[in-house]
Design an enzyme around this catalytic site. Structure first.
Site, short mmCIF file in Angstrom:
data_model
loop_
_atom_site.label_atom_id
_atom_site.label_comp_id
_atom_site.label_asym_id
_atom_site.label_seq_id
_atom_site.Cartn_x
_atom_site.Cartn_y
_atom_site.Cartn_z
N LYS A 341 8.36 -37.67 9.00
CA LYS A 341 7.10 -37.40 9.15
C LYS A 341 6.45 -37.18 10.12
CE LYS A 341 6.05 -40.78 5.37
NZ LYS A 341 5.58 -42.01 4.89
N ARG A 375 13.18 -45.44 2.91
CA ARG A 375 13.00 -44.36 1.90
C ARG A 375 13.10 -43.22 2.70
NH1 ARG A 375 8.77 -40.90 0.48
NH2 ARG A 375 8.73 -40.37 -1.78
#
Length: 394
Positions: A341, A375
């Site tokens: 991210k 995740r």
């Protein structure tokens, strides 16, 4: 002979008991001392002035303490937030006394009792039932592999857009160690283009139907639409992962309750909080929990996600990662999604395909603070990180 004094940084009651055992203390003594040797700090909000003064005095009476707004003593404000600090044993003495008090303190005592109970049970192993599958929680960190059936996801958009490519990728993730798979048909990256439910269904249903036949791991559907969630579960999916925490589609909570499946409730908002970020995130994720419980979702089917990268500034994301233990302290299983991210890219000044090491750092830190599921895109590498972190933490 040297006394060798040093500070022990105790991180759990279990850790404290281990230190007692090392010096030869008795097990009976350990059980008693375990509740006396570890401080637990709680924050509470919106305490009325009279209740705040009573609570402050009761905390001091049991040997704990409480911080209040500076104007409470001067009777200059109506309500205050408070930070309480005491041992588990001191809270045990405090709560029955609060239940005898007026001004909302009886209700507060019940809420504190629930919070402390969940906190104490956080590390207890249990199983999450996902259809015919059972996921072990509390024993080891679970790896959720990402299967994006989208043309525009920030990391791998378009690579697994057709059914065959998505299924091959899913097989690879399971071979690398994924415990469950998260299938999504709409990108949720910043600035993404929303898709209609019909298109989302066209993308994900054929993939889910193949995966439930070919793989023996639970499948999660990554969607905030009730219609898509229902069709995906009917096609064989076992978990619903809602990036809006039941707040985008008001039919989602009831749909998931009727389906009877585990749900992942992520914190999300359209604009970052202006101040007091962790407090706001916990308050807002509790709203999602309430929506779930009021609709009939079973308490044991709720998983939480702090929503790294969603409705948060760069600084907010770092703050949340530093304070994941507070989020985990709510007592529900926690999923952490940091893989590749922007918070990692902005910190390291690296493109998406060079963020494996940064992801690994966040995964290890998350596991140390109590997250149960991570995740990730890079399953093989993060599986190794999780095994090493689990060896240290669990």
């Amino acid at each position: 002979m040297e006394f060798n004094p040093y500070v022990i940084h105790i991180h759990s009651e279990r850790h404290l008991r281990e230190e007692f055992l090392r010096i030869g203390s008795t097990e009976a003594g350990n059980r008693i001392m375990g509740k006396k040797g570890l401080m637990i700090t709680l924050r509470i909000d919106n305490i009325g002035l009279k209740a705040a003064n009573i609570l402050k005095q009761e905390m001091l009476a049991v040997g704990g303490d409480a911080a209040v707004h500076r104007d409470v003593a001067a009777l200059a404000i109506d309500h205050s937030s408070m930070v309480l600090t005491a041992t588990a044993k001191q809270y045990e003495i405090l709560l029955p006394k609060l239940k005898l008090q007026p001004f909302g303190l009886k209700r507060l005592a019940s809420e504190l009792e629930e919070v402390l109970g969940r906190h104490a049970q956080k590390w207890q192993p249990r199983a999450l039932q996902c259809g015919s599958h059972q996921l072990p929680l509390g024993q080891r960190t679970l790896i959720m592999g990402i299967v994006n059936v989208t043309p525009d996801s920030f990391s791998d958009g378009g690579r697994y857009y057709d059914v065959e490519a998505a299924v091959r990728h899913a097989h690879q993730l399971v071979e690398e160690g994924a415990d469950l798979l998260d299938v999504g048909g709409e990108s949720t990256r910043p600035g993404h283009t929303a898709v209609e439910a019909e298109e989302e269904l066209r993308r994900v249903i054929p993939v889910i139907e193949r995966l439930v036949k070919e793989l023996h791991v639970p499948i999660s559907i990554d969607t905030y639409k009730a219609r898509v969630a229902k069709a995906a579960v009917e096609a064989g999916a076992h978990i619903v992962n809602d990036v809006w925490g039941f707040k985008r589609d008001r039919d989602m909570a009831q749909t998931c309750a009727d389906l009877g499946v585990p749900v992942i409730l992520m914190h999300n908002r359209r604009e970052p909080l202006e101040s007091d970020v962790m407090n706001g995130i916990i308050r807002e994720i509790r709203e999602s929990i309430d929506l779930a419980l009021e609709a009939g979702v079973k308490d044991e089917n709720i998983i939480l996600d702090p929503g790294i990268g969603f409705g948060k500034s760069y600084e907010d994301n770092l703050l949340v990662l530093r304070h994941l233990a507070d989020f985990c302290g709510l007592g529900y299983p926690v999923l952490l999604g940091t893989s590749r991210k922007s918070v990692i890219g902005n910190t390291l000044n690296l493109p998406v395909n060079e963020r494996v090491e940064g992801t690994a750092a966040t995964v290890a830190l998350g596991i140390a603070q109590g997250v149960d599921i991570v995740r990730v895109h890079d399953v093989l590498q993060m599986k190794r990180v999780a095994l090493m972190a689990d060896a240290l933490v669990r």
